[in-house]
Write an enzyme that holds these catalytic residues in place. Structure first.
Site, PDB file in Angstrom:
ATOM      1  N   CYS A  79       0.279  -1.103  -0.125  1.00 50.39           N
ATOM      2  CA  CYS A  79      -0.050  -0.064  -0.101  1.00 50.39           C
ATOM      3  C   CYS A  79       0.862   1.079   0.094  1.00 50.39           C
ATOM      4  CB  CYS A  79      -0.986   0.252   1.025  1.00 50.39           C
ATOM      5  SG  CYS A  79      -0.347   0.439   2.844  1.00 50.39           S
ATOM      6  N   CYS A 105      -1.829   2.286  -4.023  1.00 48.65           N
ATOM      7  CA  CYS A 105      -0.491   2.878  -4.454  1.00 48.65           C
ATOM      8  C   CYS A 105      -0.170   3.214  -5.896  1.00 48.65           C
ATOM      9  CB  CYS A 105       0.923   1.643  -3.858  1.00 48.65           C
ATOM     10  SG  CYS A 105       0.801  -0.105  -4.395  1.00 48.65           S
ATOM     11  N   CYS A 165       3.575   1.074  -7.187  1.00 52.07           N
ATOM     12  CA  CYS A 165       3.628  -0.334  -7.253  1.00 52.07           C
ATOM     13  C   CYS A 165       4.376  -0.694  -8.193  1.00 52.07           C
ATOM     14  CB  CYS A 165       1.483  -0.897  -7.274  1.00 52.07           C
ATOM     15  SG  CYS A 165       0.308   0.088  -5.363  1.00 52.07           S
TER      16      CYS A 165
END
Length: 216
Positions: free
Chosen positions: A91, A165, A169
């Site tokens: 996250c 995210c 990510c």
């Protein structure tokens, strides 16, 4: 620890703590990694936490714990796997959602699978409301700490679960990815975090079913 990795800004106590950590890691990974690799991972881990201004006395311990995880991940990437699946929860701050998911996964999967977590902009501490809400379910995540992700950790994972995210990510080919749309518990009360916690548990249980891992 070699002279190459001495850090000019470290106190004598911090240097001693890192020397001790390096010895422990060297003993643990004997036959897998050499001293240079272990020291590099330990000191780059230290630097990552130092940048975020964590309490100096705890930095060597955090660096050792994170370096150990990174070395285990690198070992898996290089073919030293015990066959257990690895799930990575990501996250933004690694302080709430991903930590609760990690807590549920470790509790329910026990030693039948591995799980790690990380954040794109990792925070200084775990969200207290997340800790309290998980404690209500008998799961203690107070001993965890926010951390970043690194290339070897992502490469070692079989399943990557992302939570808010976005483009930050990491995406690597050949992995199973899931994006869980969940409210961010940051700044929320324990009462407001409970529904998020319960939804995370539901998704973790479903993930375990998909992986054919019996829940404890």
């Amino acid at each position: 620890m070699s002279q190459t990795y001495r850090h000019p800004d470290l106190s004598i106590d911090q240097q001693h703590a890192l020397f001790t950590a390096a010895r422990r890691l060297a003993e643990e990974f004997t036959g897998t990694f050499g001293t240079e690799t272990i020291e590099r991972f330990l000191h780059t881990s230290y630097d990552q936490f130092a940048i975020h201004g964590k309490i100096p006395n705890y930095l060597p311990l955090l660096a050792e714990r994170f370096a150990r995880q990174r070395l285990h991940a690198l070992a898996r990437v290089e073919g030293h796997s015990d066959g257990r699946p690895v799930v990575l929860f990501l996250c933004v701050h690694n302080a709430g959602r991903s930590q609760m998911a990690l807590g549920f996964f470790q509790h329910l999967a026990a030693d039948r699978a591995l799980a790690w977590s990380g954040g794109s902009e990792f925070a200084g501490e775990i969200n207290p409301a997340a800790v309290a809400s998980m404690a209500e379910r008998g799961i203690d995540i107070a001993g965890e700490f926010p951390k970043p992700w690194t290339e070897e950790i992502v490469r070692a994972a079989d399943v990557v679960i992302t939570m808010g995210c976005g483009d930050a990510c990491p995406v690597y080919p050949g992995k199973r990815y899931e994006d869980w749309e969940l409210d961010d518990p940051a700044g929320r009360s324990v009462e407001d975090v409970r529904p998020i916690r319960d939804e995370i548990e539901r998704r973790v249980r479903r993930l375990l079913d998909d992986l054919d891992i019996p829940a404890a």
